[in-house]
Scaffold this motif. Structure first.
Motif, PDB file in Angstrom:
ATOM      1  N   ALA A 188      84.917  -4.821  58.215  1.00  0.00           N
ATOM      2  CA  ALA A 188      83.445  -4.771  58.292  1.00  0.00           C
ATOM      3  C   ALA A 188      82.820  -3.484  57.735  1.00  0.00           C
ATOM      4  N   THR A 189      83.448  -2.345  57.995  1.00  0.00           N
ATOM      5  CA  THR A 189      82.827  -1.087  57.551  1.00  0.00           C
ATOM      6  C   THR A 189      82.788  -1.042  56.022  1.00  0.00           C
ATOM      7  N   ALA A 190      83.939  -1.376  55.400  1.00  0.00           N
ATOM      8  CA  ALA A 190      83.988  -1.377  53.935  1.00  0.00           C
ATOM      9  C   ALA A 190      83.054  -2.445  53.366  1.00  0.00           C
ATOM     10  N   GLN A 214      87.177   9.303  48.012  1.00  0.00           N
ATOM     11  CA  GLN A 214      87.989  10.258  48.773  1.00  0.00           C
ATOM     12  C   GLN A 214      88.451   9.572  50.057  1.00  0.00           C
ATOM     13  N   GLY A 215      89.763   9.363  50.200  1.00  0.00           N
ATOM     14  CA  GLY A 215      90.281   8.703  51.398  1.00  0.00           C
ATOM     15  C   GLY A 215      90.636   7.269  51.078  1.00  0.00           C
ATOM     16  N   PHE A 216      91.918   6.915  51.270  1.00  0.00           N
ATOM     17  CA  PHE A 216      92.379   5.553  50.972  1.00  0.00           C
ATOM     18  C   PHE A 216      92.923   4.938  52.265  1.00  0.00           C
ATOM     19  N   GLY A 217      92.169   5.098  53.353  1.00  0.00           N
ATOM     20  CA  GLY A 217      92.572   4.514  54.641  1.00  0.00           C
ATOM     21  C   GLY A 217      91.916   3.170  54.815  1.00  0.00           C
ATOM     22  N   ASN A 218      91.622   2.809  56.065  1.00  0.00           N
ATOM     23  CA  ASN A 218      91.044   1.496  56.352  1.00  0.00           C
ATOM     24  C   ASN A 218      89.785   1.265  55.522  1.00  0.00           C
ATOM     25  N   ALA A 219      88.818   2.149  55.644  1.00  0.00           N
ATOM     26  CA  ALA A 219      87.531   1.938  54.974  1.00  0.00           C
ATOM     27  C   ALA A 219      87.649   2.127  53.449  1.00  0.00           C
ATOM     28  N   GLY A 220      88.239   3.257  53.009  1.00  0.00           N
ATOM     29  CA  GLY A 220      88.296   3.600  51.581  1.00  0.00           C
ATOM     30  C   GLY A 220      89.104   2.613  50.766  1.00  0.00           C
ATOM     31  N   VAL A 237      91.176   7.954  43.330  1.00  0.00           N
ATOM     32  CA  VAL A 237      91.260   7.774  44.785  1.00  0.00           C
ATOM     33  C   VAL A 237      92.188   8.863  45.323  1.00  0.00           C
ATOM     34  N   SER A 238      92.043   9.152  46.635  1.00  0.00           N
ATOM     35  CA  SER A 238      92.875  10.234  47.184  1.00  0.00           C
ATOM     36  C   SER A 238      93.313   9.918  48.605  1.00  0.00           C
ATOM     37  N   ASP A 239      94.361  10.639  49.045  1.00  0.00           N
ATOM     38  CA  ASP A 239      94.682  10.682  50.472  1.00  0.00           C
ATOM     39  C   ASP A 239      94.747  12.161  50.840  1.00  0.00           C
ATOM     40  N   SER A 240      95.253  12.458  52.047  1.00  0.00           N
ATOM     41  CA  SER A 240      95.184  13.863  52.487  1.00  0.00           C
ATOM     42  C   SER A 240      96.044  14.776  51.612  1.00  0.00           C
ATOM     43  N   ARG A 241      97.028  14.189  50.854  1.00  0.00           N
ATOM     44  CA  ARG A 241      97.950  15.043  50.076  1.00  0.00           C
ATOM     45  C   ARG A 241      97.594  15.193  48.612  1.00  0.00           C
ATOM     46  N   SER A 275      93.875  17.383  42.086  1.00  0.00           N
ATOM     47  CA  SER A 275      93.731  17.885  43.458  1.00  0.00           C
ATOM     48  C   SER A 275      92.573  17.165  44.158  1.00  0.00           C
ATOM     49  N   ASN A 276      92.541  17.274  45.483  1.00  0.00           N
ATOM     50  CA  ASN A 276      91.423  16.692  46.238  1.00  0.00           C
ATOM     51  C   ASN A 276      90.103  17.330  45.825  1.00  0.00           C
ATOM     52  N   ALA A 277      90.147  18.631  45.562  1.00  0.00           N
ATOM     53  CA  ALA A 277      88.916  19.342  45.167  1.00  0.00           C
ATOM     54  C   ALA A 277      88.422  18.809  43.819  1.00  0.00           C
ATOM     55  N   PRO A 289      82.764   9.589  49.767  1.00  0.00           N
ATOM     56  CA  PRO A 289      83.581  10.284  50.759  1.00  0.00           C
ATOM     57  C   PRO A 289      83.908   9.305  51.894  1.00  0.00           C
ATOM     58  N   ALA A 290      85.191   8.968  52.050  1.00  0.00           N
ATOM     59  CA  ALA A 290      85.604   7.986  53.069  1.00  0.00           C
ATOM     60  C   ALA A 290      86.800   8.540  53.843  1.00  0.00           C
ATOM     61  N   ALA A 291      86.787   9.861  54.074  1.00  0.00           N
ATOM     62  CA  ALA A 291      87.923  10.458  54.780  1.00  0.00           C
ATOM     63  C   ALA A 291      87.473  11.183  56.046  1.00  0.00           C
ATOM     64  N   LEU A 292      86.804  12.308  55.878  1.00  0.00           N
ATOM     65  CA  LEU A 292      86.519  13.207  57.001  1.00  0.00           C
ATOM     66  C   LEU A 292      85.070  13.663  57.008  1.00  0.00           C
ATOM     67  N   GLU A 311      77.939   7.707  51.928  1.00  0.00           N
ATOM     68  CA  GLU A 311      78.677   8.359  53.015  1.00  0.00           C
ATOM     69  C   GLU A 311      79.373   7.325  53.898  1.00  0.00           C
ATOM     70  N   VAL A 312      80.570   6.917  53.485  1.00  0.00           N
ATOM     71  CA  VAL A 312      81.310   5.967  54.313  1.00  0.00           C
ATOM     72  C   VAL A 312      81.875   6.690  55.540  1.00  0.00           C
ATOM     73  N   ALA A 313      82.341   7.919  55.360  1.00  0.00           N
ATOM     74  CA  ALA A 313      82.777   8.726  56.507  1.00  0.00           C
ATOM     75  C   ALA A 313      81.537   9.141  57.297  1.00  0.00           C
ATOM     76  N   ASN A 314      81.744   9.544  58.546  1.00  0.00           N
ATOM     77  CA  ASN A 314      80.628  10.072  59.331  1.00  0.00           C
ATOM     78  C   ASN A 314      80.425  11.542  58.994  1.00  0.00           C
ATOM     79  N   GLY A 315      79.210  11.895  58.616  1.00  0.00           N
ATOM     80  CA  GLY A 315      78.863  13.302  58.382  1.00  0.00           C
ATOM     81  C   GLY A 315      79.707  14.001  57.332  1.00  0.00           C
ATOM     82  N   ALA A 338      75.381   3.439  55.653  1.00  0.00           N
ATOM     83  CA  ALA A 338      76.564   3.137  54.839  1.00  0.00           C
ATOM     84  C   ALA A 338      77.733   2.613  55.654  1.00  0.00           C
ATOM     85  N   ASN A 339      77.932   3.116  56.894  1.00  0.00           N
ATOM     86  CA  ASN A 339      79.077   2.615  57.661  1.00  0.00           C
ATOM     87  C   ASN A 339      78.654   1.769  58.863  1.00  0.00           C
ATOM     88  N   ALA A 340      77.437   1.210  58.802  1.00  0.00           N
ATOM     89  CA  ALA A 340      76.932   0.405  59.929  1.00  0.00           C
ATOM     90  C   ALA A 340      77.511  -1.006  59.978  1.00  0.00           C
TER      91      ALA A 340
HETATM   92  P1  NAD Z   1      91.755   6.213  58.171  1.00  0.00           P
HETATM   93  O1  NAD Z   1      92.421   7.164  59.102  1.00  0.00           O
HETATM   94  O2  NAD Z   1      92.260   4.812  58.064  1.00  0.00           O
HETATM   95  O3  NAD Z   1      91.792   6.817  56.675  1.00  0.00           O
HETATM   96  C1  NAD Z   1      91.457   8.121  56.346  1.00  0.00           C
HETATM   97  C2  NAD Z   1      91.959   8.403  54.926  1.00  0.00           C
HETATM   98  O4  NAD Z   1      91.495   9.695  54.530  1.00  0.00           O
HETATM   99  C3  NAD Z   1      93.463   8.419  54.771  1.00  0.00           C
HETATM  100  O5  NAD Z   1      93.801   7.831  53.523  1.00  0.00           O
HETATM  101  C4  NAD Z   1      93.802   9.925  54.740  1.00  0.00           C
HETATM  102  O6  NAD Z   1      95.001  10.202  54.035  1.00  0.00           O
HETATM  103  C5  NAD Z   1      92.580  10.411  53.984  1.00  0.00           C
HETATM  104  N1  NAD Z   1      92.322  11.850  54.113  1.00  0.00           N
HETATM  105  C6  NAD Z   1      92.424  12.633  55.218  1.00  0.00           C
HETATM  106  N2  NAD Z   1      92.127  13.909  54.876  1.00  0.00           N
HETATM  107  C7  NAD Z   1      91.821  13.918  53.559  1.00  0.00           C
HETATM  108  C8  NAD Z   1      91.430  14.922  52.647  1.00  0.00           C
HETATM  109  N3  NAD Z   1      91.300  16.180  53.030  1.00  0.00           N
HETATM  110  N4  NAD Z   1      91.184  14.563  51.365  1.00  0.00           N
HETATM  111  C9  NAD Z   1      91.334  13.284  50.966  1.00  0.00           C
HETATM  112  N5  NAD Z   1      91.688  12.298  51.794  1.00  0.00           N
HETATM  113  C10 NAD Z   1      91.945  12.604  53.069  1.00  0.00           C
HETATM  114  O7  NAD Z   1      90.207   6.247  58.576  1.00  0.00           O
HETATM  115  P2  NAD Z   1      89.099   5.136  58.291  1.00  0.00           P
HETATM  116  O8  NAD Z   1      89.069   4.200  59.449  1.00  0.00           O
HETATM  117  O9  NAD Z   1      89.234   4.631  56.902  1.00  0.00           O
HETATM  118  O10 NAD Z   1      87.781   6.033  58.418  1.00  0.00           O
HETATM  119  C11 NAD Z   1      87.410   6.931  57.376  1.00  0.00           C
HETATM  120  C12 NAD Z   1      86.076   7.550  57.717  1.00  0.00           C
HETATM  121  O11 NAD Z   1      85.118   6.508  57.903  1.00  0.00           O
HETATM  122  C13 NAD Z   1      86.034   8.365  59.005  1.00  0.00           C
HETATM  123  O12 NAD Z   1      85.130   9.429  58.821  1.00  0.00           O
HETATM  124  C14 NAD Z   1      85.472   7.403  60.023  1.00  0.00           C
HETATM  125  O13 NAD Z   1      84.801   8.099  61.070  1.00  0.00           O
HETATM  126  C15 NAD Z   1      84.491   6.640  59.182  1.00  0.00           C
HETATM  127  N6  NAD Z   1      84.197   5.334  59.749  1.00  0.00           N
HETATM  128  C16 NAD Z   1      85.157   4.379  59.824  1.00  0.00           C
HETATM  129  C17 NAD Z   1      84.858   3.166  60.411  1.00  0.00           C
HETATM  130  C18 NAD Z   1      85.894   2.077  60.484  1.00  0.00           C
HETATM  131  O14 NAD Z   1      85.540   0.993  61.002  1.00  0.00           O
HETATM  132  N7  NAD Z   1      87.086   2.243  59.948  1.00  0.00           N
HETATM  133  C19 NAD Z   1      83.572   2.934  60.946  1.00  0.00           C
HETATM  134  C20 NAD Z   1      82.598   3.947  60.844  1.00  0.00           C
HETATM  135  C21 NAD Z   1      82.938   5.142  60.235  1.00  0.00           C
END
Ligand code: NAD
Length: 408
Positions: A188-190, A214-220, A237-241, A275-277, A289-292, A311-315, A338-340
């Protein structure tokens, strides 16, 4: 509890909106502090027989438009100021989407990684016992948040049923589908962000829109696939590394198959590692931005070259960086909108539970698209009418719906 230390950022944001004459003084007074702050001490019996007292909170920022709605987090850094700030954001998000909800948030101050499963189950049940009086499908509906898994949500629902003698699935959302959860909650968020971007870039051919995520987790990762399937040119695309870049566009299905959850994304061989930067500094049309939180600060904002940021991430953008981006005319689609998608599908789950319905994933996404697209267009319209940013417009819409009745 001293209210002046609660939600300092909310107070600053409200003061700035009043200064810009977007909201009235009474709205500011009404929303500065939560309606209710409840603290409880949970007596946890550890596996070794010792007693440990954990501090827990439930904060209801507003119940004016309906039951408070918001997650419960299990984290060692949970404190009332943070929980109040998150509850404030929930009140605004639900009002912006016009959901019949207020805003709340809760948490327990402990690190679940240092506790056994049996102890975590006990904490989950103790939480429900401590707050059962103030929770309920029509009073305050919790959900998962940081470290609160579907299993924990299941224990909480079960404990609430024990206390009240009635099994009401609508007491909590985020349940697994087979236990009363909704289809489409996981994506839903994505999906919400994707539907906004479809509206935003409707006049452009997708292959002409370059995107860095930025961030390839659930949302990204889900958003990357949705955009890629539509033909958008996802170049990085990026992850934390680290990050991966391909000027011609990455094959996102291949990136997903590379299993970024186990293998660093920078090792993917369909692009060049950066690099992430460097990802944040790419010359792209859209930056996601979908990470932090606090990913773009006054330190790195001058490197950012994207013309639109969602702004998919919060803040993810600090207030200082936001001022600089606003001055440069960068369009920021704010987190509130964006993430509602997540809370909107939580509302669908609650609605289906109450009315004993089951919607297909297609129905869920169709309804979500309608609501998200409406909120986006309303936000854009208010931003144009008042010549303010989309963020200020989103706040104004939400606060006008929650705030004091206006005198004519
Ligand atoms: P997640 O933990 O599944 O994924 C986070 C991703 O960010 C991972 O790929 C991680 O490797 C990457 N990451 C971490 N630090 C990083 C860095 N410094 N540089 C680049 N990438 C980095 O989290 P998620 O559920 O995808 O949520 C991501 C953001 O979206 C968070 O801020 C979360 O609060 C916000 N959000 C998520 C949801 C949701 O339903 N999933 C809802 C509202 C807000």
């Amino acid at each position: 509890m001293k209210t002046e230390t609660l939600c300092v950022d909310c107070k600053e944001r409200l003061a700035s909106l009043e200064e810009k004459k977007l909201i009235g003084h009474e709205d500011r007074q009404l929303l500065e502090n939560p309606e209710r702050v409840i603290q409880a001490e949970l007596p946890l019996r550890r596996d070794d027989g010792t007693l440990e007292i954990l501090t827990a909170f439930r904060i209801q920022h507003s119940t004016k438009r309906g039951p408070a709605k918001g997650g419960i987090r299990f984290h060692q850094e949970v404190d009332p100021a943070e929980v109040a700030a998150l509850a404030f954001v929930m009140s605004l998000k639900t009002a912006l989407l016009d959901l019949p909800y207020g805003g709340g948030k809760g948490g327990v101050q402990f690190n679940p990684k240092e506790y056994s499963t049996a102890e975590i189950e006990q904490v989950s049940r103790l939480y429900m016992r401590a707050f059962a009086d103030v929770l309920g499908p029509h009073k305050d509906v919790p959900a998962p948040d940081v470290n609160t898994t579907p299993e924990i949500i299941g224990w909480m629902r079960d404990e609430y049923a024990h206390i009240t003698g009635k099994d009401e699935p609508a007491i909590i959302t985020g349940k697994p589908v087979e236990k009363g959860g909704s289809e489409g909650r996981g994506t839903a968020t994505a999906m919400g962000a994707y539907f906004i971007l479809k509206e935003r870039f409707a006049a452009q051919a997708p292959q002409e829109v370059s995107v860095a995520i930025q961030g390839f987790g659930n949302a990204g990762s889900i958003l990357a696939e949705l955009l890629y399937n539509d033909g958008f040119k996802v170049v990085a695309v990026s992850d934390s590394r680290g990050a991966i870049y391909n000027e011609e566009g990455l094959d996102i299905h291949a990136v997903a198959k590379h299993k970024p959850e186990r293998n660093p994304i920078s090792k993917f061989d369909g692009g060049s590692p950066i690099s992430n930067a460097a990802l944040l500094a790419l010359e792209v049309d859209l930056l996601v931005p979908a990470a932090l939180g606090d990913a773009i600060t006054t330190e790195n904002v001058t490197d950012v070259k994207a013309s639109v940021i969602i702004e998919v991430a919060n803040g993810p953008i600090t207030t200082g960086a936001e001022h600089i981006l606003d001055d440069r005319g960068v369009e920021i689609i704010p987190d509130l909108l964006a993430n509602a998608g997540g809370v909107t599908v939580s509302y669908f789950e609650w609605f289906q539970n109450i009315h004993n319905e089951r919607w297909t994933e297609e129905e869920v996404n169709q309804k979500l698209q309608g609501m998200i697209a409406d909120s986006y267009h309303r936000t854009k319209q208010i931003s144009q009418e008042h010549e303010v940013s989309l963020r200020d417009a989103a706040y104004k819409i939400a606060i006008d719906r929650i705030g004091m009745p206006k005198h004519s």
